[in-house]
Design a protein around this motif. Structure first.
Motif, PDB file in Angstrom:
ATOM      1  N   SER A 252      -5.967 -33.807  10.828  1.00 15.10           N
ATOM      2  CA  SER A 252      -5.853 -35.258  10.832  1.00 15.10           C
ATOM      3  C   SER A 252      -4.482 -35.707  11.332  1.00 15.10           C
ATOM      4  CB  SER A 252      -6.108 -35.808   9.426  1.00 15.10           C
ATOM      5  OG  SER A 252      -5.976 -37.213   9.396  1.00 15.10           O
ATOM      6  N   VAL A 253      -3.438 -35.075  10.840  1.00 13.01           N
ATOM      7  CA  VAL A 253      -2.081 -35.455  11.245  1.00 13.01           C
ATOM      8  C   VAL A 253      -1.867 -35.215  12.739  1.00 13.01           C
ATOM      9  CG1 VAL A 253       0.370 -34.899  10.953  1.00 13.01           C
ATOM     10  CG2 VAL A 253      -1.109 -35.125   8.950  1.00 13.01           C
ATOM     11  N   ARG A 254      -2.425 -34.167  13.261  1.00 10.51           N
ATOM     12  CA  ARG A 254      -2.292 -33.906  14.711  1.00 10.51           C
ATOM     13  C   ARG A 254      -3.004 -34.967  15.543  1.00 10.51           C
ATOM     14  NH1 ARG A 254      -3.148 -28.004  13.020  1.00 10.51           N
ATOM     15  NH2 ARG A 254      -1.017 -27.156  13.047  1.00 10.51           N
ATOM     16  N   ARG A 255      -4.022 -35.611  14.973  1.00  7.78           N
ATOM     17  CA  ARG A 255      -4.710 -36.689  15.686  1.00  7.78           C
ATOM     18  C   ARG A 255      -3.936 -37.999  15.621  1.00  7.78           C
ATOM     19  NH1 ARG A 255      -9.309 -34.461  13.151  1.00  7.78           N
ATOM     20  NH2 ARG A 255      -9.267 -36.083  11.543  1.00  7.78           N
ATOM     21  N   THR A 256      -3.356 -38.296  14.432  1.00  7.77           N
ATOM     22  CA  THR A 256      -2.749 -39.612  14.239  1.00  7.77           C
ATOM     23  C   THR A 256      -1.238 -39.631  14.433  1.00  7.77           C
ATOM     24  OG1 THR A 256      -2.363 -39.322  11.856  1.00  7.77           O
ATOM     25  CG2 THR A 256      -4.550 -40.128  12.536  1.00  7.77           C
ATOM     26  N   GLY A 257      -0.561 -38.502  14.177  1.00  6.13           N
ATOM     27  CA  GLY A 257       0.886 -38.424  14.364  1.00  6.13           C
ATOM     28  C   GLY A 257       1.713 -38.982  13.225  1.00  6.13           C
ATOM     29  N   ARG A 258       1.072 -39.495  12.193  1.00  7.63           N
ATOM     30  CA  ARG A 258       1.810 -40.044  11.048  1.00  7.63           C
ATOM     31  C   ARG A 258       1.107 -39.638   9.758  1.00  7.63           C
ATOM     32  NH1 ARG A 258       1.497 -44.546  14.608  1.00  7.63           N
ATOM     33  NH2 ARG A 258       3.534 -45.184  15.460  1.00  7.63           N
ATOM     34  N   LEU A 259       1.910 -39.492   8.688  1.00  5.46           N
ATOM     35  CA  LEU A 259       1.338 -39.076   7.401  1.00  5.46           C
ATOM     36  C   LEU A 259       1.989 -39.808   6.252  1.00  5.46           C
ATOM     37  CD1 LEU A 259      -0.378 -37.265   5.527  1.00  5.46           C
ATOM     38  CD2 LEU A 259       1.461 -35.564   5.652  1.00  5.46           C
ATOM     39  N   LEU A 260       1.147 -40.408   5.423  1.00 10.08           N
ATOM     40  CA  LEU A 260       1.547 -40.986   4.146  1.00 10.08           C
ATOM     41  C   LEU A 260       0.720 -40.305   3.065  1.00 10.08           C
ATOM     42  CD1 LEU A 260       2.881 -43.164   2.294  1.00 10.08           C
ATOM     43  CD2 LEU A 260       0.954 -44.664   2.903  1.00 10.08           C
ATOM     44  N   VAL A 261       1.363 -39.822   2.007  1.00 13.29           N
ATOM     45  CA  VAL A 261       0.658 -39.215   0.877  1.00 13.29           C
ATOM     46  C   VAL A 261       0.773 -40.160  -0.314  1.00 13.29           C
ATOM     47  CG1 VAL A 261       0.336 -37.159  -0.524  1.00 13.29           C
ATOM     48  CG2 VAL A 261       1.367 -36.949   1.740  1.00 13.29           C
ATOM     49  N   VAL A 262      -0.366 -40.494  -0.906  1.00 16.42           N
ATOM     50  CA  VAL A 262      -0.405 -41.432  -2.030  1.00 16.42           C
ATOM     51  C   VAL A 262      -1.077 -40.745  -3.209  1.00 16.42           C
ATOM     52  CG1 VAL A 262      -1.209 -43.676  -2.840  1.00 16.42           C
ATOM     53  CG2 VAL A 262      -0.604 -43.364  -0.419  1.00 16.42           C
ATOM     54  N   HIS A 263      -0.404 -40.737  -4.360  1.00 16.34           N
ATOM     55  CA  HIS A 263      -1.055 -40.205  -5.564  1.00 16.34           C
ATOM     56  C   HIS A 263      -0.547 -40.893  -6.806  1.00 16.34           C
ATOM     57  CE1 HIS A 263       2.517 -37.686  -6.303  1.00 16.34           C
ATOM     58  NE2 HIS A 263       2.373 -37.150  -5.106  1.00 16.34           N
ATOM     59  N   GLU A 264      -1.289 -40.710  -7.910  1.00 12.63           N
ATOM     60  CA  GLU A 264      -1.014 -41.425  -9.157  1.00 12.63           C
ATOM     61  C   GLU A 264       0.004 -40.705 -10.026  1.00 12.63           C
ATOM     62  OE1 GLU A 264      -3.637 -43.401 -12.779  1.00 12.63           O
ATOM     63  OE2 GLU A 264      -4.570 -43.030 -10.823  1.00 12.63           O
ATOM     64  N   GLY A 265       0.085 -39.376  -9.915  1.00 13.17           N
ATOM     65  CA  GLY A 265       1.103 -38.636 -10.647  1.00 13.17           C
ATOM     66  C   GLY A 265       2.485 -38.943 -10.104  1.00 13.17           C
ATOM     67  N   SER A 266       3.517 -38.642 -10.880  1.00  9.90           N
ATOM     68  CA  SER A 266       4.876 -39.000 -10.483  1.00  9.90           C
ATOM     69  C   SER A 266       5.272 -38.361  -9.155  1.00  9.90           C
ATOM     70  CB  SER A 266       5.877 -38.610 -11.572  1.00  9.90           C
ATOM     71  OG  SER A 266       5.896 -37.221 -11.756  1.00  9.90           O
ATOM     72  N   ARG A 267       6.148 -39.036  -8.442  1.00 10.69           N
ATOM     73  CA  ARG A 267       6.492 -38.676  -7.074  1.00 10.69           C
ATOM     74  C   ARG A 267       7.246 -37.345  -6.982  1.00 10.69           C
ATOM     75  NH1 ARG A 267      10.789 -39.822  -3.401  1.00 10.69           N
ATOM     76  NH2 ARG A 267      10.060 -40.421  -1.307  1.00 10.69           N
ATOM     77  N   ASP A 268       8.175 -37.123  -7.893  1.00  8.98           N
ATOM     78  CA  ASP A 268       9.055 -35.956  -7.805  1.00  8.98           C
ATOM     79  C   ASP A 268       8.290 -34.666  -8.074  1.00  8.98           C
ATOM     80  OD1 ASP A 268      10.789 -38.062  -7.665  1.00  8.98           O
ATOM     81  OD2 ASP A 268      12.288 -37.184  -9.003  1.00  8.98           O
ATOM     82  N   VAL A 269       8.499 -33.656  -7.244  1.00  9.13           N
ATOM     83  CA  VAL A 269       7.917 -32.325  -7.411  1.00  9.13           C
ATOM     84  C   VAL A 269       6.403 -32.434  -7.598  1.00  9.13           C
ATOM     85  CG1 VAL A 269       8.334 -30.067  -8.470  1.00  9.13           C
ATOM     86  CG2 VAL A 269      10.067 -31.818  -8.661  1.00  9.13           C
ATOM     87  N   GLY A 270       5.767 -33.264  -6.812  1.00 10.88           N
ATOM     88  CA  GLY A 270       4.343 -33.491  -6.954  1.00 10.88           C
ATOM     89  C   GLY A 270       3.537 -32.923  -5.807  1.00 10.88           C
ATOM     90  N   ILE A 271       2.252 -33.264  -5.788  1.00  9.07           N
ATOM     91  CA  ILE A 271       1.357 -32.795  -4.739  1.00  9.07           C
ATOM     92  C   ILE A 271       1.814 -33.318  -3.376  1.00  9.07           C
ATOM     93  CG2 ILE A 271      -1.022 -32.805  -3.919  1.00  9.07           C
ATOM     94  CD1 ILE A 271      -0.540 -31.200  -6.519  1.00  9.07           C
ATOM     95  N   GLY A 272       2.322 -34.547  -3.344  1.00 10.50           N
ATOM     96  CA  GLY A 272       2.803 -35.111  -2.082  1.00 10.50           C
ATOM     97  C   GLY A 272       3.935 -34.313  -1.473  1.00 10.50           C
ATOM     98  N   ALA A 273       4.818 -33.803  -2.310  1.00 10.09           N
ATOM     99  CA  ALA A 273       5.935 -33.000  -1.804  1.00 10.09           C
ATOM    100  C   ALA A 273       5.435 -31.712  -1.168  1.00 10.09           C
ATOM    101  CB  ALA A 273       6.901 -32.687  -2.946  1.00 10.09           C
TER     102      ALA A 273
END
Length: 326
Positions: A252-273
């Motif tokens: 998906s990222v190779r198609r769009t060139g941009r990535l935003l990760v959104v999740h409900e757990g806290s930002r630090d040391v999370g799945i988004g990282a």
């Protein structure tokens, strides 16, 4: 924005559990108040009356004993499906999950396969009190030997449960509380996932990829549809955070060139990282801008009257997408 009517998460899970209990005599349910009461959210309502107290068992009020019993049952050839009442209540059972259930297969050189499922109501948005609204999926996602799923629809919960009971190793299924009785949803692309553990592209787009999972997938889709005239957003619903289907994310990222990760757990040391690091390692040359994460700050979940100030909402997602594409 097109919406569809669908069964609530609780209704879907109840139906799936009933079918699994009927199909496999080895399968049983275990948890606090899941029998007579039907669970704190009534997800197991009616199952004790239908299948009996030996197969839908009310446990002691001690999470360590729930998982401890389940490990022994699994090693004896049974297939236990446990319920923990709230996410933060898993902490007393960390030892049983991490040092026992997750490691017994390796400790016994593969001669024992403790297959068990732990269902965990999770997340906020329902005015829960104290530590009843946490999202701790990232904690267990880092432990080898434990699989972690986070469905955002009843359909995905059904598929995850059916797969989890066959896996032969521990699976934690985080069930968003605010989706238990929700019956409307933003329409999604119908393309199915490639495999039981694969992510799903639930909205096709060309300008930016948003990777998400769990309840907040609904807010992401709402934001994507609201921005459709200005930004063509692609939405990837991970469904599992251990293992993470990075192949779908990278495509998906190779198609769009941009990535935003959104999740409900806290930002630090999370799945988004973790996702941001993997994309930087494997698809850096495809990026047209920095990877960004949108998630709550690292602090305790607030009292009910202040949870809207803690949680990420549709407007915050829209603002972040616009910042990244303008």
């Amino acid at each position: 924005m097109d919406t569809v009517r669908c069964p609530g998460l609780a209704e879907s899970i109840n139906g799936t559990l009933a079918e699994l209990l009927e199909q496999d005599p080895r399968l049983l349910l275990l948890g606090e108040d899941i029998g007579r009461l039907g669970g704190v959210f009534r997800v197991t309502r009616g199952l004790r009356e239908r299948f009996g107290e030996d197969r839908v068992r009310d446990s002691l009020l001690a999470e360590s004993t729930i998982i401890g019993q389940a490990v022994g049952m699994a090693m004896s050839g049974l297939v236990p499906v446990c319920e923990i009442q709230f996410d933060a209540f898993t902490f007393p059972a960390v030892n049983q999950l991490v040092t026992q259930a997750a490691r017994i297969g390796g400790r016994w050189n593969g001669q024992a396969s403790p297959g068990l499922v732990v269902r965990i109501p999770t997340g906020g948005g329902f005015r829960g009190v104290e530590h009843h609204s946490e999202s701790n999926e990232a904690l267990f996602a880092r432990f080898p030997g434990v699989s972690v799923a986070c469905p955002s629809t009843g359909e995905d919960a059904d598929q995850i449960l059916r797969y989890a009971v066959t896996l032969g190793s521990p699976v934690l299924m985080y069930e968003p509380i605010r989706l238990y009785w929700r019956r409307d949803a933003v329409a999604r692309d119908p393309e199915p996932a490639r495999s039981p553990t694969a992510a799903r592209v639930v909205r096709r787009g060309a300008d930016l990829t948003v990777v998400t999972y769990g309840a907040i997938t609904h807010e992401v889709l709402e934001a994507a549809h609201a921005l459709a005239c200005d930004v063509d957003v692609e939405v990837v619903d991970l469904r599992w955070v251990a293992p993470i289907d990075m192949a779908t994310v990278l495509d998906s990222v190779r198609r769009t060139g941009r990535l935003l990760v959104v999740h409900e757990g806290s930002r630090d040391v999370g799945i988004g990282a973790e996702i941001a690091a993997s994309v930087a390692e494997h698809a850096f040359d495809a990026l047209r801008g920095p990877v960004r994460r949108l998630a709550p700050a690292r602090r305790a979940y607030p009292p009910a009257d202040f949870e809207k100030d803690y949680m990420v909402g549709v407007q915050e997602i829209k603002d972040e997408v616009l910042v990244m594409t303008k």
